[in-house]
Design a protein around this motif. Structure first.
Motif, PDB file in Angstrom:
ATOM      1  N   GLY A  66       0.812  -1.208   0.000  1.00 11.95           N
ATOM      2  CA  GLY A  66       0.000   0.000   0.000  1.00 11.95           C
ATOM      3  C   GLY A  66       0.845   1.257   0.000  1.00 11.95           C
ATOM      4  N   ASP A  67       0.303   2.297   0.604  1.00  9.49           N
ATOM      5  CA  ASP A  67       0.902   3.633   0.533  1.00  9.49           C
ATOM      6  C   ASP A  67       1.943   3.816   1.635  1.00  9.49           C
ATOM      7  N   ILE A  68       3.071   3.116   1.523  1.00  3.44           N
ATOM      8  CA  ILE A  68       4.140   3.242   2.508  1.00  3.44           C
ATOM      9  C   ILE A  68       5.476   2.831   1.893  1.00  3.44           C
ATOM     10  N   VAL A  69       6.536   3.567   2.261  1.00  2.00           N
ATOM     11  CA  VAL A  69       7.913   3.225   1.889  1.00  2.00           C
ATOM     12  C   VAL A  69       8.758   3.311   3.155  1.00  2.00           C
ATOM     13  N   ARG A  70       9.999   2.846   3.089  1.00  2.00           N
ATOM     14  CA  ARG A  70      10.857   2.770   4.274  1.00  2.00           C
ATOM     15  C   ARG A  70      11.008   4.113   4.974  1.00  2.00           C
ATOM     16  N   ARG A  71      11.117   5.189   4.216  1.00  2.00           N
ATOM     17  CA  ARG A  71      11.364   6.486   4.848  1.00  2.00           C
ATOM     18  C   ARG A  71      10.136   7.033   5.579  1.00  2.00           C
ATOM     19  N   ASP A  72       8.994   6.344   5.464  1.00  2.00           N
ATOM     20  CA  ASP A  72       7.806   6.739   6.220  1.00  2.00           C
ATOM     21  C   ASP A  72       7.849   6.231   7.654  1.00  2.00           C
ATOM     22  N   ILE A  73       8.870   5.429   7.995  1.00  2.00           N
ATOM     23  CA  ILE A  73       8.927   4.772   9.293  1.00  2.00           C
ATOM     24  C   ILE A  73       9.904   5.503  10.213  1.00  2.00           C
ATOM     25  N   GLY A  74       9.404   5.943  11.369  1.00  2.00           N
ATOM     26  CA  GLY A  74      10.257   6.527  12.394  1.00  2.00           C
ATOM     27  C   GLY A  74      10.700   5.446  13.356  1.00  2.00           C
ATOM     28  N   TYR A  75      11.945   5.516  13.827  1.00  2.00           N
ATOM     29  CA  TYR A  75      12.517   4.430  14.632  1.00  2.00           C
ATOM     30  C   TYR A  75      13.195   4.982  15.876  1.00  2.00           C
TER      31      TYR A  75
END
Length: 223
Positions: A66-75
């Motif tokens: 869906g509408d998500i890529v790795r850089r959308d994830i905060g860690y």
């Protein structure tokens, strides 16, 4: 609102080809708030690092649908000694969470600075934003690193033992961040050492063991 999923299929995680946990399936959907609990050494942090792409899976897949890529994830990683001695101000540390947003831009822009400022305000860090990160208490450092993860996340926050060192007020405020303007709630896979430390606002609980991972919907949070 965007729709997305993070899906683990037949996943085995570990180091140097040696699995800590074999063959499990897990699906994280937009709006989920998942708490992962397990003993020390069970591989919770290894799972978290595999989810965010820091280490490869030994077997199986982590799929972004869906509408998500790795850089959308905060860690938010566990605190380490090198993090505690980082030579930068609170503002600089939080702003660095926006690095992945820059693309080919050489400098932070107004958008990145606003995201950092908003995160600092949410975590009540405005009074110390110009202080040196290395001079802060353990609880203050953890709040700064949580603000950094919030500033860098578009859709998902992945937190590894997020309440370690936090005072009760800051720890309980972690769940309040889910209700963002526009009603968007990021998924929050959170690894905790024990069930007594988990956040009761989760809607799914995953008990992590070396042999497998077992997930259950939290009965007191079913919708």
């Amino acid at each position: 609102d965007s729709s997305f999923s993070i899906i683990c299929e037949g996943l085995a995680v570990g180091y140097s080809g040696k699995p800590l946990c074999n063959g499990f399936d897990l699906e994280i959907n937009n709006g989920d708030y998942i708490c992962i609990v397990g003993e020390n050494g069970a591989g919770k942090s290894t799972l978290i690092k595999t989810l965010v792409g820091l280490i490869p899976a030994i077997n199986g897949k982590v799929l972004l649908r869906g509408d998500i890529v790795r850089r959308d994830i905060g860690y938010l990683p566990q605190q380490r000694e090198m993090q505690k001695d980082f030579p930068a101000s609170v503002w600089e540390v939080v702003l660095s969470g926006c690095l992945d947003r820059l693309g080919f831009k050489p400098f932070y822009g107004h958008k990145e600075r606003k995201l950092a400022a908003d995160a600092i305000r949410e975590l009540d860090l405005e009074d110390i934003k110009n202080e040196s990160f290395r001079e802060l208490s353990g609880g203050q450092r953890q709040r700064v690193l949580l603000a950094r993860a919030i500033a860098g996340s578009k859709k998902v926050l992945v937190l590894d033992e997020p309440i370690t060192g936090l005072d009760p007020v800051a720890g309980s405020g972690r769940a309040d961040h889910r209700a963002r303007p526009g009603g968007r709630c990021p998924s929050v896979p959170a690894a905790e050492q024990s069930e007594s430390e988990r956040d009761d606002n989760h809607n799914h609980l995953a008990r992590y063991q070396q042999s497998a991972i077992r997930g259950q919907q939290a009965a007191d949070n079913e919708r």
